[in-house]
Design an enzyme around this catalytic site. Structure first.
Site, short mmCIF file in Angstrom:
data_model
loop_
_atom_site.label_atom_id
_atom_site.label_comp_id
_atom_site.label_asym_id
_atom_site.label_seq_id
_atom_site.Cartn_x
_atom_site.Cartn_y
_atom_site.Cartn_z
N TYR A 289 5.90 -11.99 -28.53
CA TYR A 289 5.14 -10.73 -28.35
C TYR A 289 5.37 -9.78 -29.53
O TYR A 289 6.50 -9.31 -29.75
CB TYR A 289 5.55 -10.06 -27.05
CG TYR A 289 4.59 -9.00 -26.59
CD1 TYR A 289 3.40 -9.35 -25.97
CD2 TYR A 289 4.86 -7.66 -26.80
CE1 TYR A 289 2.51 -8.37 -25.55
CE2 TYR A 289 3.98 -6.68 -26.39
CZ TYR A 289 2.80 -7.04 -25.76
OH TYR A 289 1.92 -6.08 -25.35
N TYR A 339 -5.38 -8.21 -30.03
CA TYR A 339 -4.50 -7.61 -29.02
C TYR A 339 -5.09 -7.86 -27.65
O TYR A 339 -5.84 -7.05 -27.11
CB TYR A 339 -4.35 -6.11 -29.28
CG TYR A 339 -3.37 -5.43 -28.33
CD1 TYR A 339 -2.00 -5.54 -28.52
CD2 TYR A 339 -3.82 -4.67 -27.26
CE1 TYR A 339 -1.11 -4.93 -27.67
CE2 TYR A 339 -2.93 -4.05 -26.40
CZ TYR A 339 -1.58 -4.19 -26.61
OH TYR A 339 -0.70 -3.57 -25.76
#
Lengths: 385, 138
Positions: A289, A339
């Site tokens: 992440y 994203y």
């Protein structure tokens, strides 16, 4: 601890185009990605009886997808009010629901018009309630500003440098250049990173992820059923979710966090590896992440790929390159692909383990790590083919 | 509030004494009546032992910079455009708790880890006082 090793699998993936302006509703994005995952697995709406998602009131709830896809009767449809910390948790949740007998085939998705619609980094109301009353009045408002505070503490403790952050950005962009769906594909150099506009010290613009209109989805089912479906099953070996003490009253809040030079990853590492029955050295590809460059460094340390404080040197030495010891964010990550709040990392891991990643394929990838989270709480999975 | 135009705290049952203390230029933090732990932010129960018993004590107002950022791109743009660059810090008070604040009376690039700082009360309007911090003179 997760006791479902290899009992559940991801049998399908779906995604929309990733753009700055989708020109369609979030509902349509969710339906396109979920429909794609369903078709990829070779299933029909009549086969799907569960839907799980997460959002910040910037999306459509799971019941909207159940309705939109015309599912004859969703027996499990639930949403997490959460950020990237839940991008792996929704997959775990699907497996848990199937294990409990609540459903058989579950779609997990994240959909957002994150650039043209509700922008997460945008700001807050003038009246600051709850724990926000201690932060927003000081102009401490956006997530880049939140995470920069953690990054600075790591620099104070360990001497981590901006150039080391830049190594993460350059690596992700180099990988994105091989990815047709990536939003940012033009190569960047470390000099470009250093010259990019300062947003909130210590973060330059190129330390900060993209904003995206788009959606991703995965189809979770039992290992047994997955073996009868269209694609090579990707098994969930291990999984963990959590954080340490004092996780805060919301995702921004870390006022009582014990030490900002490490994050949630340290607290889930033992459970993650024990549940999977492997260790960091066994991972072939890691989708980590990367809402900010720095979060990759902190998770590499927390999950045991290197010692605390060594993450900067680890990424700088090229170990995370495609041809390095641990290829990281082979799709370009949140920094350069899109994203989609971390669910795109799961999609990428599945494609790598199926051998379907095209130009960005890591040869012989058999075990993948996916992570989701950056601050006080988060989750991770170990997947295999 | 309209004249000030920036985010303002919405005091609640837990925090009202804290903000009232700021109005009086006193930095009040809670101390557990059972285990003695000090805590911030204000809360009805002690996070260490669960006791509801507590006293409000006046903090020394001195501490050190635990971490900090320099905001150079304003968010929201219309509110903070005139303020950048500004410093947001987590200050660790001598009493042991950390609180978010601005560091004032200091060039943003002169900030250092563990820099000693002291509270300075900013009366931003007739209803709100924000505790901020400045470097402690040598």
């Amino acid at each position: 601890m997760w006791r479902l090793r290899d009992k559940y699998a991801i049998a399908g993936v779906g995604y929309t185009a990733f753009s700055a302006r989708s020109s369609v509703t979030v509902r349509d994005l969710a339906l396109e990605a979920c429909g794609g995952a369903m078709a990829d697995a070779g299933l029909m709406p009549a086969d799907i009886d569960g839907v799980v998602s997460f959002h910040f009131n910037d999306s459509v709830p799971a019941m909207a997808v159940a309705t939109g896809l015309g599912l004859p009767g969703a027996r499990y449809a639930i949403d997490y009010q959460a950020g990237g910390n839940a991008a792996n948790l929704i997959v775990q949740t699907a497996a848990m629901a199937i294990e409990a007998g609540l459903a058989t085939n579950i779609l997990c998705y994240r959909a957002m018009n994150g650039r043209s619609g509700f922008r997460l980094g945008g700001g807050r109301e003038l009246a600051a309630h709850g724990v926000t009353q201690y932060t927003a009045p000081y102009g401490w408002i956006s997530y880049p500003q939140a995470m920069a505070m953690w990054c600075r503490r790591h620099m104070i403790e360990y001497g981590t440098t901006s150039e080391q952050l830049g190594a993460v950005a350059v690596t992700c962009r180099r990988n994105a250049a091989l990815n047709d769906r990536a939003m940012q594909r033009q190569p960047i150099t470390l000099d470009d990173h250093q010259a990019s506009r300062m947003i909130v010290e210590p973060f330059h613009l190129l330390d900060i992820c993209l904003e995206t209109d788009g959606a991703c989805a995965v189809l979770v089912t039992s290992a047994e059923r997955a073996r009868d479906l269209a694609r090579t099953p990707v098994y969930i070996m291990g999984a963990a979710y959590g954080g340490g003490p004092n996780q805060g009253d919301d995702l921004f809040d870390a006022m009582r966090w014990p030490d900002h030079s490490h994050n949630y990853a340290r607290y889930i590492a033992d459970d993650l590896w024990a549940s999977a029955g492997i260790g960091p050295d066994d991972v072939d590809v890691a989708e980590i992440y990367d809402c900010f460059t720095y979060s990759v460094i902190m998770q590499l340390e927390g999950l045991g790929f290197c010692a605390p404080g060594e993450g900067g040197a680890f990424v700088q030495a090229g170990r995370i390159d495609r041809d390095g010891a641990l290829p990281v964010n082979t799709h370009g990550g949140l920094l350069s692909e899109a994203y989609i709040h971390g669910l795109n990392h799961v999609v990428e891991a599945v494609e790598q383990l199926r051998g379907q990643a095209g130009a960005r394929q890591v040869d012989g990838a058999e075990i993948a790590l996916t992570t989701a989270g950056a601050m006080t709480c988060g989750g991770a999975m170990v997947l295999r083919n | 509030m309209t004249a000030y135009g920036k985010p303002v705290p919405a005091p609640d049952a837990d925090s009202a004494p804290y903000w009232q203390g700021c109005r009086e230029h006193r930095l009040l933090i809670q101390k557990c009546g059972a285990c003695g732990a000090v805590r911030f932010p204000p809360a009805s129960l002690c996070p260490d032992c669960g006791s509801a018993a507590h006293d409000w004590i006046a903090a020394s107002g001195r501490g050190r910079v635990y971490s900090w950022i320099v905001v150079t791109y304003p968010v929201p743009k219309d509110i903070y455009a005139g303020d950048v660059p500004y410093v947001v810090a987590l200050v660790e008070l001598d009493e042991g708790v950390r609180l978010p604040t601005n560091i004032v009376e200091c060039d943003p690039h002169d900030l250092m880890a563990d820099m000693p700082v002291e509270v300075v009360f900013d009366d931003v309007d007739d209803t709100l006082t924000l505790p901020k911090f400045r470097p402690l003179p040598d």
